[in-house]
Enzyme design. Structure first.
Site, mmCIF file in Angstrom:
data_model
loop_
_atom_site.group_PDB
_atom_site.id
_atom_site.type_symbol
_atom_site.label_atom_id
_atom_site.label_comp_id
_atom_site.label_asym_id
_atom_site.label_seq_id
_atom_site.Cartn_x
_atom_site.Cartn_y
_atom_site.Cartn_z
ATOM 1 N N GLU A 1 -6.023 -11.315 -0.687
ATOM 2 C CA GLU A 1 -7.004 -10.710 0.232
ATOM 3 C C GLU A 1 -8.393 -10.637 -0.381
ATOM 4 O O GLU A 1 -9.069 -9.610 -0.319
ATOM 5 C CB GLU A 1 -6.522 -9.314 0.671
ATOM 6 C CG GLU A 1 -5.095 -9.326 1.159
ATOM 7 C CD GLU A 1 -4.626 -7.996 1.747
ATOM 8 O OE1 GLU A 1 -5.475 -7.198 2.170
ATOM 9 O OE2 GLU A 1 -3.400 -7.780 1.781
ATOM 10 N N GLU B 1 0.801 -1.243 0.000
ATOM 11 C CA GLU B 1 0.000 0.000 0.000
ATOM 12 C C GLU B 1 0.827 1.284 0.000
ATOM 13 O O GLU B 1 0.604 2.177 0.815
ATOM 14 C CB GLU B 1 -0.970 -0.013 1.187
ATOM 15 C CG GLU B 1 -1.890 -1.230 1.172
ATOM 16 C CD GLU B 1 -2.840 -1.301 2.367
ATOM 17 O OE1 GLU B 1 -2.742 -0.466 3.279
ATOM 18 O OE2 GLU B 1 -3.688 -2.209 2.375
HETATM 19 C C1 XIL Z 1 -6.282 -6.672 8.239
HETATM 20 C C2 XIL Z 1 -6.536 -7.881 9.118
HETATM 21 O O1 XIL Z 1 -7.390 -8.755 8.422
HETATM 22 C C3 XIL Z 1 -7.150 -7.467 10.425
HETATM 23 O O2 XIL Z 1 -7.255 -8.582 11.311
HETATM 24 C C4 XIL Z 1 -6.298 -6.379 11.082
HETATM 25 O O3 XIL Z 1 -6.945 -5.921 12.261
HETATM 26 C C5 XIL Z 1 -6.074 -5.221 10.135
HETATM 27 O O4 XIL Z 1 -5.502 -5.710 8.928
HETATM 28 N N1 XIL Z 1 -4.909 -4.688 3.740
HETATM 29 C C6 XIL Z 1 -3.934 -5.563 4.126
HETATM 30 C C7 XIL Z 1 -4.203 -6.525 5.223
HETATM 31 O O5 XIL Z 1 -2.876 -5.621 3.481
HETATM 32 O O6 XIL Z 1 -3.048 -6.828 5.954
HETATM 33 C C8 XIL Z 1 -5.291 -6.034 6.144
HETATM 34 O O7 XIL Z 1 -5.578 -7.067 7.080
HETATM 35 C C9 XIL Z 1 -6.516 -5.618 5.367
HETATM 36 C C10 XIL Z 1 -6.191 -4.514 4.405
#
Ligand code: XIL
Length: 373
Positions: free
Chosen positions: A263, A159
């Protein structure tokens, strides 16, 4: 014999039969897509430490890749200057190895879930560029070095872009400057020369951000810095992004290297604003009027979710020559971070397995969608 006949008849007579559902495991995504791409899931601490055996059974049956939801993030693995906490990450990597899975590392450099100490001296003032570069080097060589040969690919930088495609003014950027990007990839390559190295971000279907990611990765590659691929975080909704928007990014990114959908989940809950993406800092106060499916997902929405997953997987399958992995952000709906983001305490239903560890219609819909093309 008669007994089992009776049981089957009884099962056919009622709409859902627990006996059938728990006994014969459903079709497996990793088998269906074995010639196409890895199919993965993010694991949490409970799963990795053996406290959620039912989820683990699903993971072993369905997936051939794993990602660490939180346990390799800086705050988890390196909470203080001289303190590393490797036990959960070690268990995660060992689980993947035991099951012969493609093990992903997430992530090395990010502006979130990175403790303040990284950017500050003991008085709380911003550290110098040199100090921050040294801290990054120690972190990457220690963490990526520990799992050398065991983690197949790292989200090296997560990011780094704004939605308009410009570089995010994170503390990394402000203190080190743009060169923090090349530093991170070079260090990761030194720590584990055989690991694949990725740039990972959300909203990469947006044209301006897509172009920004292409610029970022191309600049590095032109300097001779190894970047093997781009992870498109798939935090998507029922209506948006469109199949065409996703497709354009898959095609554009494939010219630079591997494309991964990381994700992945489809949010079915109402969004309190028209915002998209996954900025973990962008939250709303809890409000029950946005918690509309706390007693379960109505049938029509369940079908809509299944259709959406089917449409998107048909696209992934069409571009299987470009996509190397598709990873779901969690195993069951109970695990999903969307229960607490962007609003705490909601009941979300974004994944392929429900809170009782049962497959949702979306699983079958995905598998059927592939046999059609
Ligand atoms: C999220 C997790 O799923 C949560 O448990 C945590 O509280 C916050 O982060 N982008 C990413 C991930 O790259 O690492 C994030 O994961 C969601 C957004």
């Amino acid at each position: 014999m008669i007994k089992s006949k009776l049981l089957i008849t009884a099962c056919l007579a009622i709409a859902s039969c627990g006996f059938v559902a728990t006994k014969g495991p459903e079709e497996s995504l990793k088998k269906v897509f074995k010639d196409d791409f890895y199919v993965g899931a993010a694991l949490n601490g409970r799963q990795v430490s053996g406290k959620d055996p039912k989820a683990i059974a699903i993971v072993e049956h369905q997936f051939n890749s794993i990602s660490p939801e939180n346990l390799l993030k800086w705050e988890s693995v390196h909470p203080a200057l001289d303190k590393y906490n490797f036990a959960p990450a070690d268990a995660y990597v060992a689980f993947g190895q035991k099951n012969d899975m493609f093990v992903v590392g997430h992530n090395l450099v990010w502006h979130n879930q990175t403790p303040d100490w990284v950017f500050e001296d003991t008085q709380g003032n911003a550290v110098s560029k040199d100090v921050l570069q040294k801290r990054m080097a120690d972190h990457i060589s220690t963490v990526a070095g520990r799992y050398k040969g065991k983690i197949g690919g790292w989200d090296v930088v997560n990011e780094a872009l704004n939605d308009d495609g410009t570089l995010r003014e994170s503390k990394w950027y402000k203190i080190v400057g743009e060169e923090y990007l090349a530093d991170a990839f070079r260090l990761a390559h030194e720590a584990d020369p055989k690991a694949e190295l990725y740039y990972n971000d959300y909203n990469l279907w947006k044209p301006a951000k897509r172009d920004g990611a292409i610029r970022l990765v191309r600049n590095l590659q032109e300097k001779g810095v190894q970047v093997d691929g781009i992870g498109m975080q798939g935090h998507w909704g029922l209506e948006s992004p469109s199949i065409e928007q996703i497709e354009e990014s898959i095609i554009a990114f494939s010219k630079l290297g591997k494309v991964m959908i990381t994700e992945f989940e489809i949010d079915v809950l109402p969004n309190p604003s028209n915002r998209s993406g996954a900025d973990i800092d962008a939250t709303f106060a809890a409000d029950e009027k946005y918690n509309i499916y706390k007693n379960g997902l109505p049938d029509d929405v369940q079908q809509q979710l299944a259709q959406r997953y089917a449409d998107i997987f048909a696209l992934f399958h069409k571009h299987r020559d470009k996509i190397s992995r598709v990873t779901f952000w969690g195993v069951t709906d109970a695990d999903s971070w969307l229960n607490d983001w962007p609003m705490k305490g909601r009941t979300s239903h974004p994944l392929l397995f429900d809170r009782n560890y049962q497959p949702k219609p979306a699983l079958k819909a995905i598998i059927n969608s592939v046999s059609k093309n």
